[in-house]
Motif scaffolding. Structure first.
Motif, PDB file in Angstrom:
ATOM      1  N   LEU A   1       0.813  -1.274  -0.070  1.00  0.00           N
ATOM      2  CA  LEU A   1       0.016   0.095   0.178  1.00  0.00           C
ATOM      3  C   LEU A   1       0.659   1.272   0.045  1.00  0.00           C
ATOM      4  O   LEU A   1       0.276   2.390  -0.113  1.00  0.00           O
ATOM      5  N   GLY A   2       2.070   1.123   0.323  1.00  0.00           N
ATOM      6  CA  GLY A   2       2.994   2.365   0.035  1.00  0.00           C
ATOM      7  C   GLY A   2       3.438   2.581   1.236  1.00  0.00           C
ATOM      8  O   GLY A   2       3.389   1.837   2.387  1.00  0.00           O
ATOM      9  N   ALA A   3       3.828   3.973   1.756  1.00  0.00           N
ATOM     10  CA  ALA A   3       4.648   4.353   2.969  1.00  0.00           C
ATOM     11  C   ALA A   3       3.425   4.822   3.850  1.00  0.00           C
ATOM     12  O   ALA A   3       2.399   5.279   2.957  1.00  0.00           O
ATOM     13  N   LEU A   4       3.527   4.905   5.042  1.00  0.00           N
ATOM     14  CA  LEU A   4       2.548   5.693   5.858  1.00  0.00           C
ATOM     15  C   LEU A   4       2.932   7.168   6.415  1.00  0.00           C
ATOM     16  O   LEU A   4       4.073   7.467   6.393  1.00  0.00           O
ATOM     17  N   TYR A   5       2.062   8.140   6.156  1.00  0.00           N
ATOM     18  CA  TYR A   5       2.490   9.530   6.332  1.00  0.00           C
ATOM     19  C   TYR A   5       1.238   9.989   7.110  1.00  0.00           C
ATOM     20  O   TYR A   5      -0.095   9.509   7.358  1.00  0.00           O
ATOM     21  N   CYS A   6       1.689  10.844   7.953  1.00  0.00           N
ATOM     22  CA  CYS A   6       0.696  11.715   9.035  1.00  0.00           C
ATOM     23  C   CYS A   6       0.848  13.289   8.577  1.00  0.00           C
ATOM     24  O   CYS A   6       1.996  13.672   8.358  1.00  0.00           O
ATOM     25  N   ARG A   7      -0.248  13.857   8.683  1.00  0.00           N
ATOM     26  CA  ARG A   7      -0.213  15.131   8.411  1.00  0.00           C
ATOM     27  C   ARG A   7      -1.324  16.043   9.284  1.00  0.00           C
ATOM     28  O   ARG A   7      -2.391  15.366   9.683  1.00  0.00           O
ATOM     29  N   SER A   8      -0.978  17.329   9.625  1.00  0.00           N
ATOM     30  CA  SER A   8      -2.120  18.011  10.368  1.00  0.00           C
ATOM     31  C   SER A   8      -2.802  18.990   9.394  1.00  0.00           C
ATOM     32  O   SER A   8      -1.969  19.412   8.628  1.00  0.00           O
ATOM     33  N   VAL A   9      -4.011  19.763   9.918  1.00  0.00           N
ATOM     34  CA  VAL A   9      -4.452  20.697   9.121  1.00  0.00           C
ATOM     35  C   VAL A   9      -4.787  21.742   9.971  1.00  0.00           C
ATOM     36  O   VAL A   9      -5.121  21.580  11.106  1.00  0.00           O
ATOM     37  N   VAL A  10      -4.193  22.946   9.483  1.00  0.00           N
ATOM     38  CA  VAL A  10      -4.047  24.213  10.409  1.00  0.00           C
ATOM     39  C   VAL A  10      -4.951  25.426   9.822  1.00  0.00           C
ATOM     40  O   VAL A  10      -5.182  25.423   8.544  1.00  0.00           O
ATOM     41  N   ASP A  11      -5.794  26.158  10.499  1.00  0.00           N
ATOM     42  CA  ASP A  11      -6.636  27.105  10.058  1.00  0.00           C
ATOM     43  C   ASP A  11      -5.896  28.430  10.129  1.00  0.00           C
ATOM     44  O   ASP A  11      -4.557  28.738  10.291  1.00  0.00           O
TER      45      ASP A  11
ATOM     46  N   GLN B   1      -5.707  31.066  11.646  1.00  0.00           N
ATOM     47  CA  GLN B   1      -5.064  31.627  12.887  1.00  0.00           C
ATOM     48  C   GLN B   1      -3.911  30.818  13.381  1.00  0.00           C
ATOM     49  O   GLN B   1      -3.104  31.020  14.438  1.00  0.00           O
ATOM     50  N   GLY B   2      -3.697  29.726  12.567  1.00  0.00           N
ATOM     51  CA  GLY B   2      -2.650  28.852  13.060  1.00  0.00           C
ATOM     52  C   GLY B   2      -3.046  27.784  14.082  1.00  0.00           C
ATOM     53  O   GLY B   2      -2.210  27.058  14.668  1.00  0.00           O
ATOM     54  N   LYS B   3      -4.232  27.558  14.151  1.00  0.00           N
ATOM     55  CA  LYS B   3      -4.832  26.600  15.188  1.00  0.00           C
ATOM     56  C   LYS B   3      -5.148  25.067  14.372  1.00  0.00           C
ATOM     57  O   LYS B   3      -5.335  25.209  13.428  1.00  0.00           O
ATOM     58  N   VAL B   4      -4.489  24.070  15.031  1.00  0.00           N
ATOM     59  CA  VAL B   4      -4.653  22.774  14.429  1.00  0.00           C
ATOM     60  C   VAL B   4      -5.987  22.193  14.669  1.00  0.00           C
ATOM     61  O   VAL B   4      -6.662  22.151  15.589  1.00  0.00           O
ATOM     62  N   ILE B   5      -6.670  21.868  13.234  1.00  0.00           N
ATOM     63  CA  ILE B   5      -8.130  21.638  13.446  1.00  0.00           C
ATOM     64  C   ILE B   5      -8.605  20.364  13.065  1.00  0.00           C
ATOM     65  O   ILE B   5      -9.607  19.672  13.210  1.00  0.00           O
ATOM     66  N   GLY B   6      -7.332  19.663  12.533  1.00  0.00           N
ATOM     67  CA  GLY B   6      -7.529  18.339  12.074  1.00  0.00           C
ATOM     68  C   GLY B   6      -6.324  17.520  11.791  1.00  0.00           C
ATOM     69  O   GLY B   6      -5.031  18.029  11.708  1.00  0.00           O
ATOM     70  N   CYS B   7      -6.359  16.233  11.560  1.00  0.00           N
ATOM     71  CA  CYS B   7      -5.005  15.365  11.299  1.00  0.00           C
ATOM     72  C   CYS B   7      -5.557  14.260  10.534  1.00  0.00           C
ATOM     73  O   CYS B   7      -6.916  13.642  10.682  1.00  0.00           O
ATOM     74  N   TYR B   8      -4.769  13.629   9.739  1.00  0.00           N
ATOM     75  CA  TYR B   8      -5.161  12.383   9.293  1.00  0.00           C
ATOM     76  C   TYR B   8      -3.934  11.353   9.035  1.00  0.00           C
ATOM     77  O   TYR B   8      -2.558  12.089   8.937  1.00  0.00           O
ATOM     78  N   LEU B   9      -4.057  10.322   8.548  1.00  0.00           N
ATOM     79  CA  LEU B   9      -2.983   9.404   8.560  1.00  0.00           C
ATOM     80  C   LEU B   9      -3.348   8.545   7.176  1.00  0.00           C
ATOM     81  O   LEU B   9      -4.554   7.995   6.997  1.00  0.00           O
ATOM     82  N   TYR B  10      -2.399   8.093   6.601  1.00  0.00           N
ATOM     83  CA  TYR B  10      -2.677   7.451   5.163  1.00  0.00           C
ATOM     84  C   TYR B  10      -1.371   6.707   4.593  1.00  0.00           C
ATOM     85  O   TYR B  10      -0.308   6.747   4.966  1.00  0.00           O
ATOM     86  N   PHE B  11      -1.751   5.638   3.581  1.00  0.00           N
ATOM     87  CA  PHE B  11      -0.827   5.079   3.195  1.00  0.00           C
ATOM     88  C   PHE B  11      -0.730   5.803   1.585  1.00  0.00           C
ATOM     89  O   PHE B  11      -1.755   5.980   1.095  1.00  0.00           O
ATOM     90  N   GLY B  12       0.625   6.047   1.120  1.00  0.00           N
ATOM     91  CA  GLY B  12       0.632   6.515  -0.187  1.00  0.00           C
ATOM     92  C   GLY B  12       1.623   5.847  -0.944  1.00  0.00           C
ATOM     93  O   GLY B  12       3.021   5.552  -0.250  1.00  0.00           O
ATOM     94  N   ALA B  13       1.601   5.624  -2.256  1.00  0.00           N
ATOM     95  CA  ALA B  13       2.387   4.943  -3.326  1.00  0.00           C
ATOM     96  C   ALA B  13       2.352   5.694  -4.518  1.00  0.00           C
ATOM     97  O   ALA B  13       1.138   6.234  -4.937  1.00  0.00           O
TER      98      ALA B  13
END
Length: 378
Positions: A257-267, A269-281
């Protein structure tokens, strides 16, 4: 969880002989053969590394104990003729910790195996369980879950798929049906056609929500953010550090399925409002495991998620449907939902059952079977 030996009912006079017990490491070769005979009928022998993978996934979790692990049934000759593979996962249920069983494969062979499977199923009746679930049950299995007092959740039984590059996405689907196509040099041709298609039909491109950005984060950062964002749910995974680290290591074994990646989502104002984890190839579908966000930020986080994955050049993206994200996901163009397997659960706790049929239940991603090589390999 109930003890893993047979119940008194199962040992009444007149019952067919046989023993239900916890799976042991010495059973791995027999279980690997049973898995191959049941699910990989085109293979004459188990894959060389299947037994080792079964040991890693079903015996090395920091939560493992025989009481919450896999079960096997031995017939009169002492041969394993049926088995249920299970991974223990820790959940929080209305503020109290609970160890659940994630059921990953239910298999049997022959007449005695059918009888053994019935005995194994009786071990997992809702009235006897704190919490067990599966996210990949067949229609027949789902009927058995419901007949035994369990639930089949309709939304979590769906997988969404968002297409970014239609030719590459079609190639990905063809590869799933005919693996030999993965060896053909077709990606470059698909890329040329997709470039033209996206220029003439701009809706394949995913647009981010206004005033949001994203950034890569470490797995530890993802776990910390996810824990805070899961507090909104009545039932959710605990993701303690030992368990989370083990799950990430086990998931990384699925290199298909590829490599595992984690990312955050920021609004803005610089506030973290979300995050997600996924496989990517490269050039293939991204497989989204977990998406979490603050309440009322679903649309912004989902839009940024798809814009990110499109920007990284993936053919498309897919992931388990979740009730709290449905409205945000449905706003996407070129999106379909597919039924790939039933999400079923059993519990004797009324509050957990009520949460599962409402909006207070969260499971999936790392707390599911989607990362397992047993679905994609061997």
């Amino acid at each position: 969880m109930e003890p893993s030996g047979p119940s008194a009912d199962d040992n009444r006079p007149g019952r067919s002989a046989g023993v239900v017990r916890a799976m042991e490491r010495t059973d791995l070769s027999a279980v690997a053969r049973l898995f191959t005979q049941t699910f990989r009928k085109h293979r004459l022998q188990p894959a060389p590394d299947l037994s080792g993978y079964l040991e890693t996934v079903f015996f090395t979790s920091p939560l493992y104990s025989p009481d919450v692990g896999s079960l096997v049934h031995l017939n009169e000759q002492g041969t394993i003729d049926s088995a249920i593979l299970a991974i223990p996962l820790e959940f929080m249920v209305n503020g109290r910790p609970m160890t659940a069983r994630l059921l990953c494969a239910f298999m049997s062979q022959g007449k005695s195996g059918a009888a053994g499977a019935a005995r194994l199923a009786r071990m997992l009746r809702a009235a006897r369980q704190d919490f067990c679930f599966s996210d990949n049950a067949s229609p027949v299995s789902a009927d058995h879950w419901v007949a035994a007092g369990g639930l089949a959740l309709p939304i979590q039984s769906l997988e969404w798929h968002r297409t970014f590059r239609p030719m590459a996405a079609g190639l990905e689907r063809a590869r799933g049906r005919m693996p030999f196509m993965g060896k053909l040099p077709l990606q470059r041709i698909a890329r040329v056609f997709d470039h033209f298609i996206r220029r003439t039909k701009a809706s394949f491109a995913a647009a981010p929500h206004e005033n949001t950005t994203s950034a890569p984060i470490s797995p530890d950062q993802f776990a910390e953010l996810a824990l805070g964002m899961m507090d909104r749910f009545f039932v959710h995974p605990v993701f303690s550090k030992p368990e989370f680290d083990w799950l990430m290591a086990a998931a990384r074994l699925n290199t298909s399925l590829g490599a595992l990646y984690c990312r955050s989502v920021v609004d803005v104002q610089g506030k973290v409002i979300g995050c997600y984890l996924y496989f990517g190839a490269d050039g293939r579908d991204a497989v989204v495991l977990n998406v979490l966000c603050l309440e009322r930020q679903e649309a912004a986080v989902v839009a940024q998620l798809f814009a990110d994955l499109d920007g990284h050049g993936y053919a498309g993206a897919r992931g388990m449907a979740q009730p709290f994200l449905m409205n945000a996901v449905l706003r996407q163009r070129h999106l379909v939902h597919r039924h790939t397997g039933y999400f079923c659960l059993s519990t004797r706790h009324a509050d957990l059952k009520a949460a599962a049929v409402g909006d207070g239940f969260y499971a999936g991603g790392l707390a599911s079977e989607i990362w397992s090589r047993l679905l994609h390999d061997f």
